[in-house]
Design an enzyme around this catalytic site. Structure first.
Site, PDB file in Angstrom:
ATOM      1  N   SER A  63       0.798  -1.189   0.103  1.00 19.05           N
ATOM      2  CA  SER A  63       0.060   0.010  -0.012  1.00 19.05           C
ATOM      3  C   SER A  63       0.897   1.158  -0.116  1.00 19.05           C
ATOM      4  CB  SER A  63      -0.874   0.000   1.023  1.00 19.05           C
ATOM      5  OG  SER A  63      -1.490   1.353   1.271  1.00 19.05           O
ATOM      6  N   TYR A  87      -2.267  -1.434  10.936  1.00 22.34           N
ATOM      7  CA  TYR A  87      -2.086  -1.922   9.367  1.00 22.34           C
ATOM      8  C   TYR A  87      -0.774  -1.290   8.633  1.00 22.34           C
ATOM      9  CZ  TYR A  87      -3.843  -1.564   4.608  1.00 22.34           C
ATOM     10  OH  TYR A  87      -4.021  -1.648   3.102  1.00 22.34           O
TER      11      TYR A  87
HETATM   12  P1  NAD Z   1     -11.650  -6.080   0.260  1.00 25.88           P
HETATM   13  O1  NAD Z   1     -12.280  -6.151   1.414  1.00 25.88           O
HETATM   14  O2  NAD Z   1     -12.396  -6.320  -0.892  1.00 25.88           O
HETATM   15  O3  NAD Z   1     -10.680  -7.540   0.342  1.00 25.88           O
HETATM   16  C1  NAD Z   1      -9.755  -7.611   1.403  1.00 25.88           C
HETATM   17  C2  NAD Z   1     -10.104  -9.177   1.653  1.00 25.88           C
HETATM   18  O4  NAD Z   1      -9.261  -9.834   2.663  1.00 25.88           O
HETATM   19  C3  NAD Z   1     -11.543  -9.667   2.291  1.00 25.88           C
HETATM   20  O5  NAD Z   1     -12.316  -9.836   1.136  1.00 25.88           O
HETATM   21  C4  NAD Z   1     -11.200 -10.918   2.758  1.00 25.88           C
HETATM   22  O6  NAD Z   1     -11.799 -12.101   2.009  1.00 25.88           O
HETATM   23  C5  NAD Z   1     -10.018 -10.669   3.109  1.00 25.88           C
HETATM   24  N1  NAD Z   1      -9.606 -11.235   4.553  1.00 25.88           N
HETATM   25  C6  NAD Z   1      -9.312 -10.078   5.507  1.00 25.88           C
HETATM   26  N2  NAD Z   1      -9.111 -10.923   6.648  1.00 25.88           N
HETATM   27  C7  NAD Z   1      -9.364 -12.408   6.498  1.00 25.88           C
HETATM   28  C8  NAD Z   1      -9.183 -13.422   7.095  1.00 25.88           C
HETATM   29  N3  NAD Z   1      -8.840 -13.405   8.627  1.00 25.88           N
HETATM   30  N4  NAD Z   1      -9.407 -14.672   6.703  1.00 25.88           N
HETATM   31  C9  NAD Z   1      -9.570 -14.751   5.305  1.00 25.88           C
HETATM   32  N5  NAD Z   1      -9.667 -13.438   4.468  1.00 25.88           N
HETATM   33  C10 NAD Z   1      -9.501 -12.521   5.226  1.00 25.88           C
HETATM   34  O7  NAD Z   1     -10.604  -5.085   0.446  1.00 25.88           O
HETATM   35  P2  NAD Z   1      -9.470  -4.518  -0.754  1.00 25.88           P
HETATM   36  O8  NAD Z   1      -9.008  -3.094  -0.685  1.00 25.88           O
HETATM   37  O9  NAD Z   1      -9.530  -5.082  -2.216  1.00 25.88           O
HETATM   38  O10 NAD Z   1      -8.210  -5.345  -0.170  1.00 25.88           O
HETATM   39  C11 NAD Z   1      -7.099  -6.131  -0.939  1.00 25.88           C
HETATM   40  C12 NAD Z   1      -5.981  -5.735  -0.434  1.00 25.88           C
HETATM   41  O11 NAD Z   1      -5.574  -4.489  -0.805  1.00 25.88           O
HETATM   42  C13 NAD Z   1      -5.630  -5.642   1.152  1.00 25.88           C
HETATM   43  O12 NAD Z   1      -4.305  -6.318   1.276  1.00 25.88           O
HETATM   44  C14 NAD Z   1      -5.446  -4.252   1.416  1.00 25.88           C
HETATM   45  O13 NAD Z   1      -4.727  -3.825   2.727  1.00 25.88           O
HETATM   46  C15 NAD Z   1      -4.871  -3.281   0.256  1.00 25.88           C
HETATM   47  N6  NAD Z   1      -4.877  -2.333  -0.138  1.00 25.88           N
HETATM   48  C16 NAD Z   1      -6.256  -1.815  -0.288  1.00 25.88           C
HETATM   49  C17 NAD Z   1      -6.331  -0.250  -0.477  1.00 25.88           C
HETATM   50  C18 NAD Z   1      -7.673   0.325  -0.556  1.00 25.88           C
HETATM   51  O14 NAD Z   1      -7.630   1.577  -0.737  1.00 25.88           O
HETATM   52  N7  NAD Z   1      -8.795  -0.428  -0.657  1.00 25.88           N
HETATM   53  C19 NAD Z   1      -5.346   0.560  -0.519  1.00 25.88           C
HETATM   54  C20 NAD Z   1      -3.990   0.009  -0.348  1.00 25.88           C
HETATM   55  C21 NAD Z   1      -3.920  -1.436  -0.023  1.00 25.88           C
END
Ligand code: NAD
Ligand code: MG
Length: 334
Positions: free
Chosen positions: A226, A239
């Site tokens: 991120s 985080y």
């Molecule tokens: P999202 O909520 O759609 O996806 C995150 C997924 O993590 C969930 O769908 C879930 O299936 C999984 N998860 C979390 N805890 C879990 C557990 N204990 N067991 C099994 N599965 C688990 O959100 P996203 O934003 O697409 O997240 C994907 C990645 O992107 C993450 O690593 C997040 O940190 C990163 N990210 C997101 C952003 C943003 O702005 N959305 C920015 C930078 C990085």
């Protein structure tokens, strides 16, 4: 404004709006025969108007949230991603493959010719089934392996089930993540801190360690880090440090596994409209104006990052290892 958004959607889905718009402003384009050059120009679209802009409706959900209940529903490329055989015959395991970036990667991978296993938390079955249907529609294998990544035993069984179901494994996308916004460190419980570390740091470690003996040369490991790795927000104490750790493991493992022919890379998104943000990841005020601070005036959509996950997995990126590719709308550092 509303009409603008509808037009924008149509442009994404069919490209027709863009063609008509180009024809309307350019008699040269409208009047001449269609060449490849012309059709490429017609696909150009303005990123500032391509996707929804804030303000968004307040819509908190309990963790981990369902993206199918979000307004607007995140765009993971369901109707727009077009493959060209870049991952033909590959076998991918994607954590958090039900929604957000993981779902965008899963859809894109299937359309590029890969078989895909997705992991997700059991309460996300509804989102996961939508992804499975889309993968199957491409004629690819689609394997569901729900379970809690905070368990070492589950992570080991996840890898074994993926290998059994796919008949091997050569792409791992450690994408699942836990993000809970807590303003003061005083209010971060040991349990919450531990959950964040287990999900974001331990799970990729357990998964990669279990999978390594089975990964052939040419395999690709991708971690979702991120912009928080480099420019942490004050309310994301737990985080943000896990994302710095992700960026770091990408670089150490790339050195360790390079001689085995295994590439390790990371993707560093900026603010992207996903269930993570509305299920505790951001404070309510931030959710409503989410992404307004980027240079495009809006958050990213997961679909806009799909091609990065494809690129890092594809065999023609054979010299890319230890890299972190960013996508953050003009702010943040990869
Ligand atoms: P999202 O909520 O759609 O996806 C995150 C997924 O993590 C969930 O769908 C879930 O299936 C999984 N998860 C979390 N805890 C879990 C557990 N204990 N067991 C099994 N599965 C688990 O959100 P996203 O934003 O697409 O997240 C994907 C990645 O992107 C993450 O690593 C997040 O940190 C990163 N990210 C997101 C952003 C943003 O702005 N959305 C920015 C930078 C990085
Ligand atoms: Mg989800």
């Amino acid at each position: 404004m509303e009409e603008d958004k509808k037009m924008t959607r149509r442009q994404v889905v069919t490209g027709l709006g863009a063609t008509l718009a180009a024809a309307a402003v350019s008699p040269v384009l409208a009047g001449t025969k269609t060449t490849n050059h012309t059709s490429m120009e017609a696909k150009i679209s303005d990123p500032t108007t391509l996707h929804p802009k804030p303000p968004f409706r307040s819509q908190p959900q309990p963790w981990p949230g369902l993206q199918s209940k979000m307004d607007p529903v995140p765009d993971c490329g369901e109707t727009s991603y077009k493959g060209s055989g870049r991952l033909q015959g590959r076998k991918a395991l994607i954590t958090g493959g039900d929604s957000g970036m993981g779902r965008a990667a899963a859809i894109a991978y299937a359309r590029e010719g890969a078989d895909v296993a997705i992991n997700y938390y059991p309460s996300e079955e509804q989102d996961a089934q939508e992804v499975i249907a889309l993968i199957k529609k491409e004629g690819r294998k689609a394997i569901t392996i729900p379970g809690d990544l905070r368990s070492e035993d589950f992570c080991k069984s996840l890898v074994q089930k993926a290998i059994a179901g796919l008949g091997g494994l050569d792409i791992i996308v450690n994408n699942a993540g836990r993000q809970q916004s807590i303003n003061s460190i005083v209010d971060v419980t040991t349990e919450e801190f531990d959950s964040t570390m287990k999900t974001n740091i331990y799970a990729p470690f357990w998964i990669i360690r279990e999978a390594l003996p089975h990964l052939p040369p040419g395999s690709a490991i991708i971690g979702t880090t991120s912009e928080q790795a480099y420019d942490p927000s004050p309310d994301l104490y737990a985080y943000a440090q896990t994302k710095a750790a992700t960026m770091n493991y990408v670089k150490s493992l790339a050195k360790q596994l390079g001689p085995k022919g295994i590439r390790v890379n990371g993707v560093a998104p900026g603010p992207v409209w996903t269930a993570l943000q509305i299920s505790g990841g951001a404070q309510p005020e931030k959710q409503q104006m989410f992404g307004s601070w980027t240079m495009l005036g809006r958050p990213g959509q997961p679909a806009e990052l799909a091609s990065i996950y494809v690129q890092l997995a594809a065999a023609d990126a054979s010299f890319a290892s230890g890299q972190v590719y960013g996508s953050s709308g003009g702010v943040g550092q990869p």
